[in-house]
Design a protein around this motif. Structure first.
Motif, PDB file in Angstrom:
ATOM      1  N   VAL A 268       0.726  -1.143  -0.005  1.00 27.59           N
ATOM      2  CA  VAL A 268       0.230  -0.037   0.093  1.00 27.59           C
ATOM      3  C   VAL A 268       0.970   1.225   0.046  1.00 27.59           C
ATOM      4  O   VAL A 268       0.407   2.149  -0.751  1.00 27.59           O
ATOM      5  N   ASN A 269       2.085   1.296   0.846  1.00 30.03           N
ATOM      6  CA  ASN A 269       2.885   2.108   0.873  1.00 30.03           C
ATOM      7  C   ASN A 269       3.783   2.530  -0.582  1.00 30.03           C
ATOM      8  O   ASN A 269       4.526   3.543  -0.611  1.00 30.03           O
ATOM      9  N   GLY A 270       3.601   1.641  -1.572  1.00 33.74           N
ATOM     10  CA  GLY A 270       4.189   2.030  -2.767  1.00 33.74           C
ATOM     11  C   GLY A 270       5.711   1.204  -2.929  1.00 33.74           C
ATOM     12  O   GLY A 270       6.233   1.325  -3.922  1.00 33.74           O
ATOM     13  N   ASP A 271       6.069   0.166  -2.046  1.00 29.70           N
ATOM     14  CA  ASP A 271       7.171  -0.631  -1.941  1.00 29.70           C
ATOM     15  C   ASP A 271       7.116  -1.569  -3.238  1.00 29.70           C
ATOM     16  O   ASP A 271       5.956  -1.912  -3.515  1.00 29.70           O
ATOM     17  N   SER A 272       8.191  -1.772  -4.036  1.00 31.35           N
ATOM     18  CA  SER A 272       7.919  -2.685  -5.107  1.00 31.35           C
ATOM     19  C   SER A 272       8.272  -3.987  -4.475  1.00 31.35           C
ATOM     20  O   SER A 272       9.432  -4.482  -4.414  1.00 31.35           O
ATOM     21  N   LEU A 273       7.188  -4.625  -4.261  1.00 32.96           N
ATOM     22  CA  LEU A 273       7.198  -6.116  -3.510  1.00 32.96           C
ATOM     23  C   LEU A 273       6.263  -7.000  -3.941  1.00 32.96           C
ATOM     24  O   LEU A 273       5.125  -6.555  -4.327  1.00 32.96           O
ATOM     25  N   SER A 274       6.563  -8.241  -4.001  1.00 27.51           N
ATOM     26  CA  SER A 274       5.687  -9.262  -4.398  1.00 27.51           C
ATOM     27  C   SER A 274       5.985 -10.488  -3.609  1.00 27.51           C
ATOM     28  O   SER A 274       6.958 -10.458  -2.870  1.00 27.51           O
ATOM     29  N   VAL A 275       5.121 -11.405  -3.443  1.00 28.67           N
ATOM     30  CA  VAL A 275       5.094 -12.535  -2.504  1.00 28.67           C
ATOM     31  C   VAL A 275       4.581 -13.953  -3.067  1.00 28.67           C
ATOM     32  O   VAL A 275       3.849 -13.539  -4.048  1.00 28.67           O
ATOM     33  N   GLU A 276       5.463 -14.851  -2.945  1.00 37.57           N
ATOM     34  CA  GLU A 276       4.830 -16.051  -3.470  1.00 37.57           C
ATOM     35  C   GLU A 276       4.629 -17.008  -2.399  1.00 37.57           C
ATOM     36  O   GLU A 276       4.967 -17.016  -1.334  1.00 37.57           O
ATOM     37  N   THR A 277       3.521 -18.022  -2.592  1.00 33.70           N
ATOM     38  CA  THR A 277       3.585 -19.346  -1.403  1.00 33.70           C
ATOM     39  C   THR A 277       3.601 -20.550  -2.392  1.00 33.70           C
ATOM     40  O   THR A 277       3.840 -20.132  -3.654  1.00 33.70           O
ATOM     41  N   CYS A 278       3.937 -21.489  -1.912  1.00 32.39           N
ATOM     42  CA  CYS A 278       4.387 -22.883  -2.609  1.00 32.39           C
ATOM     43  C   CYS A 278       2.917 -23.695  -2.573  1.00 32.39           C
ATOM     44  O   CYS A 278       2.189 -23.716  -1.562  1.00 32.39           O
ATOM     45  N   THR A 279       2.798 -24.752  -3.388  1.00 32.78           N
ATOM     46  CA  THR A 279       1.642 -25.587  -3.279  1.00 32.78           C
ATOM     47  C   THR A 279       1.678 -26.466  -2.146  1.00 32.78           C
ATOM     48  O   THR A 279       0.588 -26.702  -1.645  1.00 32.78           O
ATOM     49  N   HIS A 280       2.707 -26.821  -1.431  1.00 30.08           N
ATOM     50  CA  HIS A 280       2.821 -27.641  -0.175  1.00 30.08           C
ATOM     51  C   HIS A 280       2.128 -26.866   0.928  1.00 30.08           C
ATOM     52  O   HIS A 280       1.627 -27.667   1.754  1.00 30.08           O
ATOM     53  N   TYR A 281       2.378 -25.635   0.995  1.00 30.51           N
ATOM     54  CA  TYR A 281       1.474 -24.644   1.989  1.00 30.51           C
ATOM     55  C   TYR A 281      -0.150 -24.790   1.652  1.00 30.51           C
ATOM     56  O   TYR A 281      -0.725 -24.501   2.689  1.00 30.51           O
ATOM     57  N   LEU A 282      -0.315 -24.700   0.621  1.00 29.36           N
ATOM     58  CA  LEU A 282      -1.889 -24.727   0.145  1.00 29.36           C
ATOM     59  C   LEU A 282      -2.604 -26.075   0.499  1.00 29.36           C
ATOM     60  O   LEU A 282      -3.784 -26.346   0.475  1.00 29.36           O
ATOM     61  N   ALA A 283      -1.688 -27.232   0.186  1.00 30.17           N
ATOM     62  CA  ALA A 283      -2.154 -28.727   0.327  1.00 30.17           C
ATOM     63  C   ALA A 283      -2.099 -29.007   1.619  1.00 30.17           C
ATOM     64  O   ALA A 283      -3.192 -29.974   2.040  1.00 30.17           O
ATOM     65  N   PHE A 284      -0.993 -28.954   2.351  1.00 33.57           N
ATOM     66  CA  PHE A 284      -1.100 -29.861   3.664  1.00 33.57           C
ATOM     67  C   PHE A 284      -1.212 -28.821   5.056  1.00 33.57           C
ATOM     68  O   PHE A 284      -1.063 -27.798   4.848  1.00 33.57           O
ATOM     69  N   THR A 285      -1.289 -29.605   6.152  1.00 32.85           N
ATOM     70  CA  THR A 285      -1.301 -28.884   7.316  1.00 32.85           C
ATOM     71  C   THR A 285      -0.355 -29.771   8.297  1.00 32.85           C
ATOM     72  O   THR A 285      -0.294 -31.051   8.198  1.00 32.85           O
ATOM     73  N   ALA A 286      -0.036 -28.885   9.391  1.00 33.95           N
ATOM     74  CA  ALA A 286       0.859 -29.538  10.363  1.00 33.95           C
ATOM     75  C   ALA A 286       0.054 -30.870  11.014  1.00 33.95           C
ATOM     76  O   ALA A 286       0.732 -31.827  11.178  1.00 33.95           O
TER      77      ALA A 286
END
Ligand SMILES: NC(=O)NC(NC(N)=O)C(=O)[O-]
Ligand SMILES: [Zn+2]
Ligand SMILES: [Zn+2]
Length: 504
Positions: free
Chosen positions: A306-324
């Motif tokens: 929001v502040n205008g930093d040139s920033l992006s982020v990824e997550t990975c399939t394993h974080y979306l598929a599995f749980t602890a």
């Protein structure tokens, strides 16, 4: 007449044997036929579901050589002229090939962990047409031009899909701008660094000062810095590691709390300020890899954007598929860093992805040899950290995303369009005229069990956390630069992927 024949015949035989001799001595260069399971130079791919930047259409994609030359709707399609092939995929989905910006192929030096041939065959079978190789886990790490040369040699004629390279930002080169510039001039697509120990000796961690330096060089090149954002904090569980059960996943989970990600991101944001318009590192971009914490860490990222930093982020399939909660004692296939967290966190990751706060997805395919996963012993604290799943990202995203209503357009955004942008690949990431013909064709309703009978091409299927799962979404065919490199469990014989080197 008869006499003439008797004079020509021996001469012809001589000529033919000379030609045969030359052929054996110097076989012709790899022909287009070996690169592709489809021989046509000019062809059309038809389908009722083509995913384009303007939505999903029923129509046809025209391919000439390496490129897409037109995309037309069914109504506008004029048919073909003589000699052009039409492949009609019916209801199957035709979409831009996946681009995996985060894969460790470990070649050269640790090709026994994965290697370019098996890694890129797995990519092709999974619908990934481009992958960007991480600078670490190969030996040496890609931290200098000499080391990049070794990568390029190792990849030569060994890649079945297109491959680019990230360079390494390490304390050794961070304050040496000419060394960094040389590496960028040699073609790495950007740099990558760690804020905690990477587990690889020649890839030490960087702090915010190193990162600031890196960003100022990258600004001139308009290429990104990718960061593994975890900072080691002295958590109480860290000290009593030995007394707890190392086979229990919760023991490991406690050693890397969300606070590690949060602390790293907080520190990163002190330097990403410089990437704002008018800032000292304007033109540079910071990309946070494999976000696992969907709470405070994500809030910080949202605020900085929001502040205008040139920033992006990824997550990975394993974080979306599995749980602890579902990780069994001793099942170190699931060990990675940052760790897979609890079910509510997974839910929040999905929400953030659907709401557009997480920009893209990656595999973070980081295999090793089964011995280092310690599958027998099951010691989570000593096992190699890294998930193996390069080949399965398409069906995994689709299968686990069904519940959230993931659309084909979203898949293309997270796995093609945005990854192409971060990697600086203007001619990739979409099905549109003028782009490379990098295309995946798949059936979104086909279900399959990932058993030992399934054709898996990664080097060590036994260490993959996805084995044993039932998934939906089967890849039929993969085209890379117009070459049909994979079709129904068969790869093109020759490895004709292109090495992507950035030009200034
Ligand atoms: N050396 C590694 O490959 N590390 C990787 N390991 C994971 N993610 O567990 C990574 O990307 O941090
Ligand atoms: Zn990492
Ligand atoms: Zn990684």
């Amino acid at each position: 007449m008869e006499h003439l024949q008797w004079r020509i015949l021996p001469a012809l035989i001589l000529l033919a044997s000379f030609a045969a001799y030359l052929y054996v001595k110097a076989p012709p260069k790899v022909s287009r036929n070996d690169c592709s399971l489809l021989l046509h130079y000019h062809y059309w791919i038809k389908s009722k579901r083509i995913v384009t930047p303007d939505g999903v259409i029923s129509g046809a994609v025209e391919v000439k050589g390496k490129f897409i030359t037109s995309v037309v709707t069914e109504n506008d399609w004029q048919g073909t002229s003589k000699g052009e092939e039409v492949i009609d995929y019916g209801e199957a989905v035709v979409m831009p090939g996946f681009i995996d910006v985060h894969a460790h192929l470990d070649d050269p030096g640790r090709a026994d962990w994965e290697g370019f041939p098996s890694g890129t065959k797995a990519a092709a079978a999974g619908g990934i047409t481009t992958l960007i190789d991480m600078p670490l886990n190969s030996d040496p790490s890609t931290t200098s031009t000499e080391n990049l040369e070794l990568k390029i040699k190792a990849a030569e004629k060994n890649i079945y899909v297109d491959v680019g390279f990230w360079g390494g930002l390490v304390p050794d080169n961070a304050f040496n701008s000419s060394a960094l510039e040389a590496l960028l001039d040699a073609g790495v697509l950007g740099l990558k660094s760690f804020m905690c120990p990477s587990g690889i000796n020649d890839f030490p961690m960087t702090n915010a000062n190193h990162i600031k330096e890196g960003l100022s060089v990258l600004a001139k090149y308009r290429r990104p810095l990718l960061v593994h954002a975890e900072i080691q904090l002295d958590s109480e569980s860290h000290s009593d590691q030995n007394t707890e059960d190392a086979r229990s996943y919760s023991t490991y989970l406690k050693t890397r709390p969300p606070a590690w990600e949060e602390a790293a991101i907080r520190e990163l944001l002190t330097v990403t300020k410089d990437t704002r318009i008018g800032g000292s590192a304007e033109g540079a971009h910071l990309h946070i890899v494999h976000l696992s914490d969907a709470s405070s860490s994500l809030d910080l990222i949202k605020e900085a954007k929001v502040n205008g930093d040139s920033l992006s982020v990824e997550t990975c399939t394993h974080y979306l598929a599995f749980t602890a909660e579902e990780i069994q004692d001793g099942d170190t296939r699931f060990k990675c860093a940052p760790p897979i967290r609890d079910a509510p966190n997974r839910e929040k990751l999905w929400e953030a992805l659907m709401d557009g706060h997480i920009d893209m997805l990656s595999s973070d395919h980081s295999p090793t040899v089964p011995e280092l996963k310690l599958l027998g012993e099951g010691n989570f604290l000593r096992a190699w950290g890294g998930i193996s799943g390069l080949q399965f990202v398409l069906p995994v995203t689709w299968s686990y995303g069904k519940k959230y209503g993931v659309t084909l357009e979203q898949l293309a955004l997270w796995w093609s369009e945005r990854p192409a942008k971060i990697a600086g690949q203007k001619l990739k990431g979409a099905i549109a005229s003028g782009k490379f013909a990098d295309i995946v064709v798949w059936d979104p309703s086909a279900e399959f069990d990932l058993t030992n009978e399934y054709p898996v091409y990664i080097k060590h299927p036994s260490i993959s956390a996805y084995m044993g799962k039932r998934l939906t979404g089967k890849v039929f065919a993969t085209f890379v630069g117009g070459n049909l490199v994979y079709k129904e469990e068969k790869h093109a014989p020759a490895a004709c992927g292109v090495q992507i080197l950035a030009k200034r």
